[in-house]
Scaffold this active site. Structure first.
Site, PDB file in Angstrom:
ATOM      1  N   ASP A  12      -0.084 -36.560  74.254  1.00 30.55           N
ATOM      2  CA  ASP A  12       0.624 -36.102  75.364  1.00 30.55           C
ATOM      3  C   ASP A  12       0.509 -34.735  75.824  1.00 30.55           C
ATOM      4  O   ASP A  12       0.790 -34.364  76.786  1.00 30.55           O
ATOM      5  CB  ASP A  12       2.220 -36.094  74.880  1.00 30.55           C
ATOM      6  CG  ASP A  12       2.559 -34.881  73.791  1.00 30.55           C
ATOM      7  OD1 ASP A  12       1.617 -34.469  73.122  1.00 30.55           O
ATOM      8  OD2 ASP A  12       3.832 -35.265  73.448  1.00 30.55           O
ATOM      9  N   SER A  13      -0.761 -34.067  75.252  1.00 30.60           N
ATOM     10  CA  SER A  13      -1.263 -32.831  75.781  1.00 30.60           C
ATOM     11  C   SER A  13      -1.876 -33.285  77.252  1.00 30.60           C
ATOM     12  O   SER A  13      -2.364 -32.598  78.027  1.00 30.60           O
ATOM     13  CB  SER A  13      -2.342 -32.452  74.744  1.00 30.60           C
ATOM     14  OG  SER A  13      -3.295 -33.504  74.449  1.00 30.60           O
TER      15      SER A  13
ATOM     16  N   ASP B 201       0.079 -41.198  71.387  1.00 31.18           N
ATOM     17  CA  ASP B 201       0.976 -40.571  71.328  1.00 31.18           C
ATOM     18  C   ASP B 201       2.444 -41.021  71.714  1.00 31.18           C
ATOM     19  O   ASP B 201       2.326 -41.512  72.805  1.00 31.18           O
ATOM     20  CB  ASP B 201       0.935 -39.097  71.848  1.00 31.18           C
ATOM     21  CG  ASP B 201       1.022 -37.900  71.008  1.00 31.18           C
ATOM     22  OD1 ASP B 201       1.390 -37.822  69.835  1.00 31.18           O
ATOM     23  OD2 ASP B 201       0.438 -36.874  71.534  1.00 31.18           O
TER      24      ASP B 201
ATOM     25  N   LYS C  59       1.366 -42.105  67.119  1.00 29.58           N
ATOM     26  CA  LYS C  59       1.700 -40.709  66.504  1.00 29.58           C
ATOM     27  C   LYS C  59       2.999 -40.430  67.089  1.00 29.58           C
ATOM     28  O   LYS C  59       3.178 -40.423  68.320  1.00 29.58           O
ATOM     29  CB  LYS C  59       0.702 -39.836  66.764  1.00 29.58           C
ATOM     30  CG  LYS C  59       0.873 -38.339  66.322  1.00 29.58           C
ATOM     31  CD  LYS C  59      -0.154 -37.465  66.326  1.00 29.58           C
ATOM     32  CE  LYS C  59      -0.366 -36.766  67.476  1.00 29.58           C
ATOM     33  NZ  LYS C  59       0.820 -35.722  68.182  1.00 29.58           N
TER      34      LYS C  59
ATOM     35  N   GLU D  61      -0.032 -28.988  62.597  1.00 30.80           N
ATOM     36  CA  GLU D  61      -0.727 -28.113  63.433  1.00 30.80           C
ATOM     37  C   GLU D  61       0.006 -26.572  63.417  1.00 30.80           C
ATOM     38  O   GLU D  61       1.364 -26.460  62.993  1.00 30.80           O
ATOM     39  CB  GLU D  61       0.127 -28.811  64.785  1.00 30.80           C
ATOM     40  CG  GLU D  61      -0.280 -27.576  66.296  1.00 30.80           C
ATOM     41  CD  GLU D  61      -0.298 -28.231  67.367  1.00 30.80           C
ATOM     42  OE1 GLU D  61       0.131 -29.763  67.409  1.00 30.80           O
ATOM     43  OE2 GLU D  61      -0.390 -27.520  68.596  1.00 30.80           O
TER      44      GLU D  61
HETATM   45  O1  KIV Z   1      -1.047 -34.220  72.145  1.00 32.74           O
HETATM   46  C1  KIV Z   1      -1.825 -33.862  71.474  1.00 32.74           C
HETATM   47  O2  KIV Z   1      -2.989 -33.561  72.055  1.00 32.74           O
HETATM   48  C2  KIV Z   1      -1.794 -33.485  70.118  1.00 32.74           C
HETATM   49  C3  KIV Z   1      -2.924 -32.860  69.292  1.00 32.74           C
HETATM   50  C4  KIV Z   1      -2.704 -31.405  69.730  1.00 32.74           C
HETATM   51  C5  KIV Z   1      -2.772 -32.973  67.794  1.00 32.74           C
HETATM   52  O3  KIV Z   1      -0.716 -33.819  69.620  1.00 32.74           O
END
Ligand code: KIV
Length: 292
Positions: free
Chosen positions: A62-63, A101, A131, A200
């Site tokens: 979700d980044s 995610d 995730k 993290e």
């Molecule tokens: O959303 C994301 O990119 C993440 C990573 C930083 C682990 O959760």
């Protein structure tokens, strides 16, 4: 010499096995002491390139809210957006296992809601795993998802969807009590069936302890070298996102500069009338290339 210009004697492509990575392979990798490599990916082209480089796991994080949509937090990212990008990544990836995610509030309201939303990431996005962030409060949901055959990766420590409660993007588990809580969360996630755990922004010593106490692999980001694998946001690794570079990230290239330079040269050639060349000049050029 910059690290970007260092070429391995044998290309990664030749060294990396081509067998598709599956969920049970990750526990085997931990057992064998093989480090797991994960990068975020958001589109088919990048997924294809990372796959070619031998990256084991591609996370449609979700980044994408930060690096693709230009938002300050991941909180506004929608399920539809993650499905859209997951579909693109699964088109590009052949070997890597694609993890999607679950965005903010798509799994916390009830296990039923989590199941329906996760199902969309598998059915519409083509993900092989999901995730989700959090510890004991999400254990029942993880148990239900895994019992239904949906592999789940956990995420502890700095969980960006909780940034408001955590008071920003800061290191977690900094004192003994918080470290013990995190260890209990990790054990509970493993017991609920999670197949791996992202850790993290926690002290190296805490990540080391969690890693040694779990059978499932830990994948660190800002959690030191003792984890079973490492993940970074690909835009940080490639030097594409310069709004904010976390202290634990490492830039292996400076593609942002390459992109600006290429666009500047294109703009200059268009403005000077150099590009495109006339069709006669292009035919002559093609002829020379064939003769060579
Ligand atoms: O959303 C994301 O990119 C993440 C990573 C930083 C682990 O959760």
């Amino acid at each position: 010499m910059s690290s970007a210009s260092v070429r391995p004697a044998v290309s990664n492509h030749e060294r990396v096995p081509t067998k598709k990575v599956r969920v049970p392979d990750l526990a085997l990798m931990k057992e064998r002491g093989q480090r797991i490599v994960m990068l975020t990916a958001y589109d088919a082209t990048m997924a294809r390139l990372f796959d070619r480089a031998g990256v084991d796991l591609l996370l449609v994080g979700d980044s994408l809210g930060n690096v693709i949509l230009g938002l300050d937090t991941t909180i506004p990212v929608t399920l539809n957006a993650v499905i859209h990008h997951t579909r693109a990544v699964t088109q590009g990836a052949c070997r890597a296992l694609v993890v999607a995610d679950m965005p903010f509030l798509t799994y916390q309201v009830s296990a039923e809601q989590a199941m329906q939303n996760a199902a969309r990431l598998f059915q519409e996005g083509g993900a092989a795993a999901v995730k989700l962030e959090g510890g004991r409060p999400v254990v029942d949901t993880i148990r239900k998802l895994t019992e239904a055959g949906l592999p789940v990766m956990g995420h502890l420590g700095l969980t960006p969807q909780h940034a408001h409660r955590l008071g920003g993007m800061r290191q977690q588990a900094r004192n003994d009590e918080a470290a013990q809580e995190l260890i209990l969360d990790a054990l509970a996630l493993e017991d609920a069936g999670a197949f791996a755990l992202v850790l993290e922004a926690i002290p190296d010593s805490v990540a080391k302890e969690v890693t040694s106490r779990l059978k499932i692999p830990t994948i660190g980001i800002g959690a030191g070298p003792q984890c079973d694998g490492q993940v970074l946001v690909s835009y940080d690794v490639l030097g594409l996102f310069d709004e904010f570079v976390p202290s634990f990230a490492k830039q292996y290239a400076h593609l942002g500069e390459v992109v600006v330079s290429a666009a500047e040269t294109f703009a200059d050639e268009v403005r000077r009338g150099v590009f495109p060349a006339s069709s006669a000049a292009r035919r002559a050029q093609a002829h020379i290339s064939v003769e060579k």
